[in-house]
Enzyme design. Sequence first.
Site, PDB file in Angstrom:
ATOM      1  N   HIS A 125      -6.588 -30.861 -32.293  1.00  0.00           N
ATOM      2  CA  HIS A 125      -7.637 -29.797 -31.670  1.00  0.00           C
ATOM      3  C   HIS A 125      -8.502 -30.282 -30.767  1.00  0.00           C
ATOM      4  CE1 HIS A 125      -6.448 -27.359 -35.104  1.00  0.00           C
ATOM      5  NE2 HIS A 125      -6.938 -28.181 -36.118  1.00  0.00           N
ATOM      6  N   LYS A 176       0.926  -1.217   0.163  1.00  0.00           N
ATOM      7  CA  LYS A 176       0.072   0.002   0.046  1.00  0.00           C
ATOM      8  C   LYS A 176       0.853   1.173   0.043  1.00  0.00           C
ATOM      9  CE  LYS A 176      -3.685   2.465   2.474  1.00  0.00           C
ATOM     10  NZ  LYS A 176      -4.659   2.442   3.668  1.00  0.00           N
TER      11      LYS A 176
END
Length: 529
Positions: free
Chosen positions: A281, A140
């Site tokens: 695929h 922070k």
Amino acid sequence: MTDLHPVQRALISVSDKTGLIELGQALEARGVEILSTGGSAKALRDAGVAVKDVSEVTEFPEMMDGRVKTLHPRVHGGLLALRDNDEHVAAMTEHGIGAIDLLVVNLYPFEATVAKGADYDTCIENIDIGGPAMIRAAAKNHAFVNVVVDVEDYEKLLGDMDQHGGKTCPKFRKKLAQKAYARTAAYDSAVSNWMAKALELDAPKRRAFAGELKQTLRYGENSHQKAAFYTDGSNRPGVATAVQLQGKELSYNNINDTDAAYELVAEFDPAESAAVAIIKHANPCGVAKGATLVEAYQKAFDCDRTSAFGGIVALNKSLDAETASKIVEIFTEVVIAPGASDEAKEIFAAKKNLRLLLTDGLPNTRESIVAYKQVAGGMLVQDKDVGYVGMDDLKVVTEKAPTEEQMQDLLFAWKVAKHVKSNAIVYVKDSATVGVGAGQMSRLDSANVAASKAGRMATELGLDESLAKGSAVASDAFFPFPDGLLEAAAAGGTCVIQPGGSMRDEEVIKAANEAGLAMVFTGMRHFRH
């Protein structure tokens, strides 16, 4: 006031001691005062680095088995104080709070503890409290404070300090802060998901997902899509944990297809037979068992030689030279296996574009894990499909019962159908797929596609009749009408395995009897979207 801020005082408290001594020595050489706790302080001190215990600063000893040591205003005030705020500076002076410019913390090994199968109380004790609190405080206040949570950032920290005369730049501190928040988020995610599982909560009110970057990808499914590969820390054998021995980096599609291939081939116990799955695929174009890997590979390849070109090959046993020689006869993107002989590696080395991935085993296909899929505005979450059907689970519903040999092919076909996109129809003969119909909008279409492939391959192999003649047929879900079943029979299918459960089951069973088919119900479906 300049955005460059000096690093004069550091607090180091790490569980993973990798690089700790080198970092401590480097900071000391740059005139940085070092505060530390417990094992970190001892390791630094033993290496000759000057260290002040945090307990000296807080004037409180570590207590409650180390649970309380950094949760103190003189620690958090030093991390959170705004250096350009007069009131903050005055409070620091009044209460004897010294500024902390650098926090180096990595957390208790909670994820590793869970992965080892530790009991509930041990896992609880490995939940870090002070570490995340300090990390969030320092992140922070990144306008002034550097927070390092990753060993790989030690050198970057020292480099930024050297570049700016013992100070760090705001851009670097922001990057550190982002990584810090991501780390605490991932940590909290691991804890909350573990607790949900321990409490047997199928749908907790909130669920967090986290991953660690393994690889930045060149692009996603298509070249205009950005992509990256993240691991979840589960250590499941497969593409995420495999070691790549050769070849260029895996692509997004390579990773997706390799995962599909390895999860499929793991359905077949290597103690019973060799097995090979060839994927294109994300769908299998050939799967087979054999007495040897090379036999299994040839049978899988002969299911659909056209689709196998440029495919992914997964093996359930260590790759041997004979199989490697056969695989390199055509272009293959990736081979993944639980090991490889030196001779096989040498054969592959001549094919520099072929990726070889080795794992430390096969994934447990019965292990229940969470699977999730993104949709617009949310996530779909479910258990991974670990459904299993054995011989004793099958119900014969036709006048004719399958032979023992047919039963084996039916079960083989059922395992494969579980990994084929719905609607799925799979033809199998002699423990090898001979036709696969995947992802069609109707079951009739899938049966037709699979039959077409079987016929085309028979022609390519110079055979007089379709490969589907005499085959076992699997359907991942029930036949809503007899048409798909009759299409499979017309292609040469002699027996069928399907879930059952349709309103027209009796009509379908009647059609099967009239066609002379043997059919069994599983009572379980395997939709795969």
